[in-house]
Design a protein around this motif. Structure first.
Motif, PDB file in Angstrom:
ATOM      1  N   GLY A   1       0.854  -1.188   0.000  1.00 48.64           N
ATOM      2  CA  GLY A   1       0.000   0.000   0.000  1.00 48.64           C
ATOM      3  C   GLY A   1       0.880   1.224   0.000  1.00 48.64           C
ATOM      4  O   GLY A   1       1.968   1.205  -0.569  1.00 48.64           O
ATOM      5  N   THR A   2       0.439   2.249   0.665  1.00 41.61           N
ATOM      6  CA  THR A   2       1.204   3.494   0.612  1.00 41.61           C
ATOM      7  C   THR A   2       0.967   4.315   1.873  1.00 41.61           C
ATOM      8  O   THR A   2       0.049   4.026   2.649  1.00 41.61           O
ATOM      9  CB  THR A   2       0.808   4.308  -0.635  1.00 41.61           C
ATOM     10  OG1 THR A   2       1.652   5.456  -0.734  1.00 41.61           O
ATOM     11  CG2 THR A   2      -0.638   4.778  -0.547  1.00 41.61           C
TER      12      THR A   2
ATOM     13  N   VAL B   1      -6.876  -2.420   4.621  1.00 42.82           N
ATOM     14  CA  VAL B   1      -6.616  -1.872   5.951  1.00 42.82           C
ATOM     15  C   VAL B   1      -6.205  -0.411   5.813  1.00 42.82           C
ATOM     16  O   VAL B   1      -5.019  -0.089   5.742  1.00 42.82           O
ATOM     17  CB  VAL B   1      -5.477  -2.649   6.666  1.00 42.82           C
ATOM     18  CG1 VAL B   1      -5.373  -2.225   8.126  1.00 42.82           C
ATOM     19  CG2 VAL B   1      -5.683  -4.149   6.550  1.00 42.82           C
ATOM     20  N   PRO B   2      -7.172   0.491   5.717  1.00 42.78           N
ATOM     21  CA  PRO B   2      -6.812   1.896   5.578  1.00 42.78           C
ATOM     22  C   PRO B   2      -6.728   2.591   6.942  1.00 42.78           C
ATOM     23  O   PRO B   2      -7.574   2.364   7.806  1.00 42.78           O
ATOM     24  CB  PRO B   2      -7.986   2.457   4.774  1.00 42.78           C
ATOM     25  CG  PRO B   2      -9.151   1.555   5.091  1.00 42.78           C
ATOM     26  CD  PRO B   2      -8.614   0.258   5.636  1.00 42.78           C
ATOM     27  N   TYR B   3      -5.695   3.380   7.144  1.00 42.03           N
ATOM     28  CA  TYR B   3      -5.611   4.217   8.345  1.00 42.03           C
ATOM     29  C   TYR B   3      -5.702   5.659   7.890  1.00 42.03           C
ATOM     30  O   TYR B   3      -5.112   6.028   6.888  1.00 42.03           O
ATOM     31  CB  TYR B   3      -4.264   4.039   9.055  1.00 42.03           C
ATOM     32  CG  TYR B   3      -3.943   2.639   9.499  1.00 42.03           C
ATOM     33  CD1 TYR B   3      -4.196   2.231  10.804  1.00 42.03           C
ATOM     34  CD2 TYR B   3      -3.353   1.728   8.625  1.00 42.03           C
ATOM     35  CE1 TYR B   3      -3.877   0.947  11.223  1.00 42.03           C
ATOM     36  CE2 TYR B   3      -3.038   0.439   9.030  1.00 42.03           C
ATOM     37  CZ  TYR B   3      -3.300   0.055  10.327  1.00 42.03           C
ATOM     38  OH  TYR B   3      -2.979  -1.216  10.739  1.00 42.03           O
ATOM     39  N   MET B   4      -6.435   6.459   8.665  1.00 46.15           N
ATOM     40  CA  MET B   4      -6.521   7.886   8.342  1.00 46.15           C
ATOM     41  C   MET B   4      -6.408   8.691   9.618  1.00 46.15           C
ATOM     42  O   MET B   4      -7.030   8.349  10.625  1.00 46.15           O
ATOM     43  CB  MET B   4      -7.872   8.208   7.709  1.00 46.15           C
ATOM     44  CG  MET B   4      -7.993   7.703   6.307  1.00 46.15           C
ATOM     45  SD  MET B   4      -9.456   8.380   5.531  1.00 46.15           S
ATOM     46  CE  MET B   4      -9.322   7.609   3.945  1.00 46.15           C
TER      47      MET B   4
ATOM     48  N   GLN C   1      -9.529  17.218   3.888  1.00 42.64           N
ATOM     49  CA  GLN C   1     -10.618  16.477   3.242  1.00 42.64           C
ATOM     50  C   GLN C   1     -10.092  15.151   2.730  1.00 42.64           C
ATOM     51  O   GLN C   1      -9.296  15.121   1.798  1.00 42.64           O
ATOM     52  CB  GLN C   1     -11.151  17.266   2.047  1.00 42.64           C
ATOM     53  CG  GLN C   1     -12.000  18.457   2.417  1.00 42.64           C
ATOM     54  CD  GLN C   1     -12.453  19.178   1.173  1.00 42.64           C
ATOM     55  OE1 GLN C   1     -12.733  18.555   0.151  1.00 42.64           O
ATOM     56  NE2 GLN C   1     -12.513  20.491   1.254  1.00 42.64           N
ATOM     57  N   PHE C   2     -10.518  14.088   3.359  1.00 41.47           N
ATOM     58  CA  PHE C   2     -10.077  12.761   2.933  1.00 41.47           C
ATOM     59  C   PHE C   2     -11.273  11.985   2.410  1.00 41.47           C
ATOM     60  O   PHE C   2     -12.311  11.944   3.040  1.00 41.47           O
ATOM     61  CB  PHE C   2      -9.467  11.982   4.117  1.00 41.47           C
ATOM     62  CG  PHE C   2      -8.178  12.542   4.631  1.00 41.47           C
ATOM     63  CD1 PHE C   2      -7.465  13.485   3.909  1.00 41.47           C
ATOM     64  CD2 PHE C   2      -7.656  12.105   5.836  1.00 41.47           C
ATOM     65  CE1 PHE C   2      -6.260  13.993   4.388  1.00 41.47           C
ATOM     66  CE2 PHE C   2      -6.452  12.605   6.321  1.00 41.47           C
ATOM     67  CZ  PHE C   2      -5.760  13.551   5.604  1.00 41.47           C
ATOM     68  N   GLU C   3     -11.103  11.379   1.256  1.00 39.74           N
ATOM     69  CA  GLU C   3     -12.174  10.539   0.709  1.00 39.74           C
ATOM     70  C   GLU C   3     -11.640   9.127   0.540  1.00 39.74           C
ATOM     71  O   GLU C   3     -10.518   8.945   0.079  1.00 39.74           O
ATOM     72  CB  GLU C   3     -12.570  11.021  -0.684  1.00 39.74           C
ATOM     73  CG  GLU C   3     -13.385  12.279  -0.727  1.00 39.74           C
ATOM     74  CD  GLU C   3     -13.589  12.685  -2.176  1.00 39.74           C
ATOM     75  OE1 GLU C   3     -14.301  11.957  -2.898  1.00 39.74           O
ATOM     76  OE2 GLU C   3     -13.014  13.705  -2.584  1.00 39.74           O
ATOM     77  N   HIS C   4     -12.447   8.178   0.889  1.00 39.95           N
ATOM     78  CA  HIS C   4     -12.010   6.793   0.726  1.00 39.95           C
ATOM     79  C   HIS C   4     -13.121   5.962   0.091  1.00 39.95           C
ATOM     80  O   HIS C   4     -14.252   5.984   0.547  1.00 39.95           O
ATOM     81  CB  HIS C   4     -11.626   6.192   2.084  1.00 39.95           C
ATOM     82  CG  HIS C   4     -11.115   4.793   1.988  1.00 39.95           C
ATOM     83  ND1 HIS C   4      -9.770   4.509   1.915  1.00 39.95           N
ATOM     84  CD2 HIS C   4     -11.749   3.611   1.912  1.00 39.95           C
ATOM     85  CE1 HIS C   4      -9.615   3.200   1.810  1.00 39.95           C
ATOM     86  NE2 HIS C   4     -10.792   2.635   1.802  1.00 39.95           N
ATOM     87  N   GLU C   5     -12.771   5.259  -0.974  1.00 45.14           N
ATOM     88  CA  GLU C   5     -13.728   4.341  -1.605  1.00 45.14           C
ATOM     89  C   GLU C   5     -13.085   2.976  -1.683  1.00 45.14           C
ATOM     90  O   GLU C   5     -11.907   2.873  -1.983  1.00 45.14           O
ATOM     91  CB  GLU C   5     -14.034   4.777  -3.043  1.00 45.14           C
ATOM     92  CG  GLU C   5     -14.811   6.062  -3.155  1.00 45.14           C
ATOM     93  CD  GLU C   5     -14.979   6.479  -4.616  1.00 45.14           C
ATOM     94  OE1 GLU C   5     -14.506   5.753  -5.512  1.00 45.14           O
ATOM     95  OE2 GLU C   5     -15.581   7.531  -4.836  1.00 45.14           O
TER      96      GLU C   5
END
Lengths: 490, 249
Positions: free
Chosen positions: A353-354, A414-417, A425-429
């Protein structure tokens, strides 16, 4: 038998033993004594004729490494690595002085890989419509054996050479930037790399220069039981632009080969770096035996205002992939991008991931990740997006899609924000889908074979990312996707 | 063209076709009508080779060859085309790319040369406007974001380009308003030829006003229970299927 069921059966029967790049080049090589100690580090440094400061840097890393623990948080499992059971340095005997002195066996290896090493061949073979060229820095195990186009690049003021040479010829640049993005003690594998890195590429693009060609390095792990520890450092000075392509293959080996590279990118004010990887290292056989362990630290630092770093990766190989190309968005208005296609088949495990670290004002980042899991493989996207409290106006868009082929594989996201600034402004799809029976039948009914149908559907799935690759690579990547999934449809 | 003898087929434990006989000579258009659950769509899937459908008895001969011995893509290459009742979406694959991949796959299977890019573009440009298919629809993902009518028109475009010998239309009229029905019917009629046969599956007589069949069959409980001329469709429209249900019972 239902089409998807049949596909699953074929995935199970996949004979990755027929790994296309699994051949061994028979050349004499010179190795450091097996295992890792201060002496190994001194040996490597001495072999490279390194100045004292470099040796000290390595020894410092080695001492720190001794105090560190191997990380276990990734969603991968493998037997404990015995770090004393590897050779940390391997080079073809008698370092070549010019291209004509290169061992013909090595040239043949590269020919099989389709990399024309001789400049003339490169011009004939790689030059594309519109006159774009690719300069190749070939790393054979640990030593860069040849660098093409060096002169033409030199005219533009671009430095493109093995990092071992850069340490001797451009110590001021190396001292200034090496370890400035991935610090010596960053993580277990990066620290190991800092102690024992053997070679890699060094690129410096001076102020205001647009690098006249795509730069490319092909890595290849040949020697039995050698860890390959490349170190790549790319610096784009103010207003500069460079596009760098990295491609990797390794011959088939029973033992797991360790690979722990570090790539550091530095983009100064108004500079842009585009870094593309196609990785198809040996993934292990159908029972999950052998294959490369790929523990890589790649990070870019958008150090100056309005700078931009873009990572594009097509990952189809390795038994285990542990890789998170990241961007530190330090400069105001800087931009980070991560486009990824990760395909796993057989018993491969991918945790990739990144990280997008927003520090400057009005920074933006974009993440498009496409994971495709087939066979018994596991495919995890792990990402971090964070905004520092001073990072006003930070924006991120993340899109993670997973495609499953068969029902024995797994896809995980597994996204962390973390936003410490209210203006972020964070968008996640995210989506997970399967190639459906209906889609396959629809394609078959129009005359496509199973194999063509799966390749078409998968190519559609990854289209957004393929479009980001340089032309030369996009075609190669498309073929690679078909090859990687070949077993999944017979 | 097509000869079906005593066809039995099932999905899982359910036998759906129970001894179906049907012959469609070259160049004829046959319509199959019947109530829900009579096995109309199953027939279309069995003929086109959809997995999950198991033929337990009977034979299907297509141009003299054993159709059931071929897999789905070989049947397509041999000239069997199914216009789906619910066309499938394939995200990310441009409609044009799909059309070309299908054409070339069939050509390859028949040992013919692939179509060149200019010839392909010329062909699509010549055929698409008649079906009201815009450049935008050609660029978009296959059937992605298409309306019901657009999907059906897209099916007919594929049929037009692939030039099959046997066209099976599975409830192509469902979900179409009267204008779209006319466009689709016009496209289908343009393909009628002495060398091409059609099997039109529908619930309603309405479609057959526009695509006038040579023969109408009534299907019930997995068999053809009555056959006649176009007037049979009108009769069914009047009286419904109830009578046949009783006959067959």
């Amino acid at each position: 038998m239902p089409a998807v069921q049949e596909t699953v059966e074929r995935v199970r029967a996949i004979d990755v033993d027929q790994y296309k790049y699994g051949f061994v080049t028979d050349i004499e090589s010179e190795k450091a004594p097996k295992g890792l100690s201060e002496d190994t580090v001194r040996y490597i440094s001495a072999r490279k004729n390194e100045p004292e400061w470099m040796l000290e840097w390595r020894l410092d890393a080695y001492r720190r490494w001794l105090t560190m623990e191997e990380p276990t948080w990734a969603r991968v499992s493998y037997p404990r690595i015995d770090f004393q059971d590897y050779y940390y340095y391997s080079a073809p005997k008698a370092a070549p002085k010019s291209i004509d002195e290169i061992d013909p066996e090595i040239l043949k290896t590269y020919e099989k890989l389709g990399i024309p090493l001789r400049e003339r061949d490169a011009l004939l073979g790689i030059q594309r419509e519109g006159g774009s060229k690719v300069a190749v820095d070939a790393v054979f195990d640990s030593v860069s054996v040849a660098t093409t186009f060096k002169e033409e690049l030199a005219k533009a003021g671009v430095i493109f050479m093995p990092i071992s040479e850069a340490i001797r010829e451009h110590p001021e640049l190396v001292k200034k930037y090496l370890g400035s993005v991935v610090p010596v003690s960053d993580n277990f594998y990066a620290t190991l790399n800092s102690a024992v890195f053997s070679d890699g590429s060094f690129v410096y693009v001076p102020k205001g220069v647009r690098c006249p060609m795509e730069l490319s390095t092909y890595f290849r792990i040949n020697e039995r039981n050698t860890g390959q520890f490349e170190r790549t450092l790319i610096i784009a000075d103010e207003g500069a632009y460079v596009s760098y392509l990295e491609g990797c293959t390794a011959p088939q080996r029973d033992e797991n080969q360790l690979h722990a590279a570090v790539v550091e990118l530095v983009a100064l004010k108004d500079a842009e770096i585009k870094y593309s990887t196609v990785q198809n290292w040996y993934p292990g056989d159908k029972d999950g035996k052998g294959g490369i362990y790929n523990f890589v630290t790649k990070r870019g630092d958008c150090r100056g205002d309005n700078s931009k770093i873009s990572w594009t990766q097509v990952e189809t190989g390795s038994a285990i992939t542990w890789k998170y190309p990241s961007c530190i968005l330090r400069g105001d208005n800087s931009q980070g991008e991560f486009y990824s296609i990760a395909i796993s088949n057989g018993h491969q495990q991918v945790d990739s991931g990144t990280k997008m670290i927003h520090l400057g004002k009005n920074t933006s980042s974009r993440i498009i990740s496409k994971g495709i899991a087939a066979g018994h493989s596991d495919n995890t996207y792990r990402g971090l997006v964070s905004a520092h409290r001073k990072a006003t106006g930070a924006r991120n868009f993340t899109n993670c899609d997973s495609l499953l082929i068969g029902d024995l594989c797994g896809a995980h996201t597994v996204p962390y924000m973390e936003a410490k600034n209210a203006s972020a402004q964070f968008e996640h799809e995210a989506t997970t889908s399967k190639i459906s029976e209906d889609q396959l039948f629809y394609c078959l009914q129009r005359g496509l074979s199973q194999e063509e149908a799966v390749a078409l559907i998968v190519n559609g799935f990854v289209r957004d990312v393929l479009q980001q690759l340089p032309m030369e690579f996009a075609v190669e990547a498309q073929k690679l996707i078909a090859v990687s999934l070949e077993g999944s449809v017979g | 063209m097509l000869e079906i003898r005593n066809l039995h087929a099932r999905i899982g434990e359910n036998e759906i076709l129970k001894g179906l006989d049907l012959t469609i000579p070259d160049g004829e258009v046959h319509a199959i009508m019947g109530p829900n659950g009579s096995g109309k769509s199953t027939l279309s899937y069995v003929l086109s080779g959809k997995p999950d459908y198991e033929v337990t008895d009977g034979s299907v001969s297509f141009d003299g060859a054993d159709l059931l011995a071929l897999d789905a893509s070989a049947r397509a290459a041999a000239g069997v085309f199914l216009a789906f009742q619910y066309p499938i979406e394939i995200p990310g694959v441009a409609n044009m790319t799909f059309l070309r991949a299908a054409m070339n796959a069939q050509r390859k299977a028949r040992g013919e040369e692939e179509i060149s890019t200019p010839d392909f573009l010329k062909l699509v440009r010549a055929k698409a406007p008649d079906l009201g298919i815009s450049q935008d629809m050609l660029r978009r993902g296959v059937n992605v974001g298409f309306s019901g009518g657009e999907k059906k028109r897209n099916e007919i475009l594929q049929m037009t380009l692939l030039e099959p010998k046997l066209c099976i239309l599975d409830e192509t009229d469902s979900g179409l308003d009267i204008d779209a029905l006319k466009v689709v019917s016009h496209g289908v009629n343009a393909l009628r030829s002495p060398k091409r046969s059609m099997l039109v599956i529908t619930h309603y007589q309405r479609l057959l006003d526009h695509i006038v069949p040579d023969v109408v069959h009534v299907m019930h409980k997995g068999r053809i229970v009555r056959s006649g001329g176009p007037e049979l469709a009108l009769e069914l429209e009047e009286s419904g299927y109830a009578a046949y249900a009783q006959d067959a019972a």
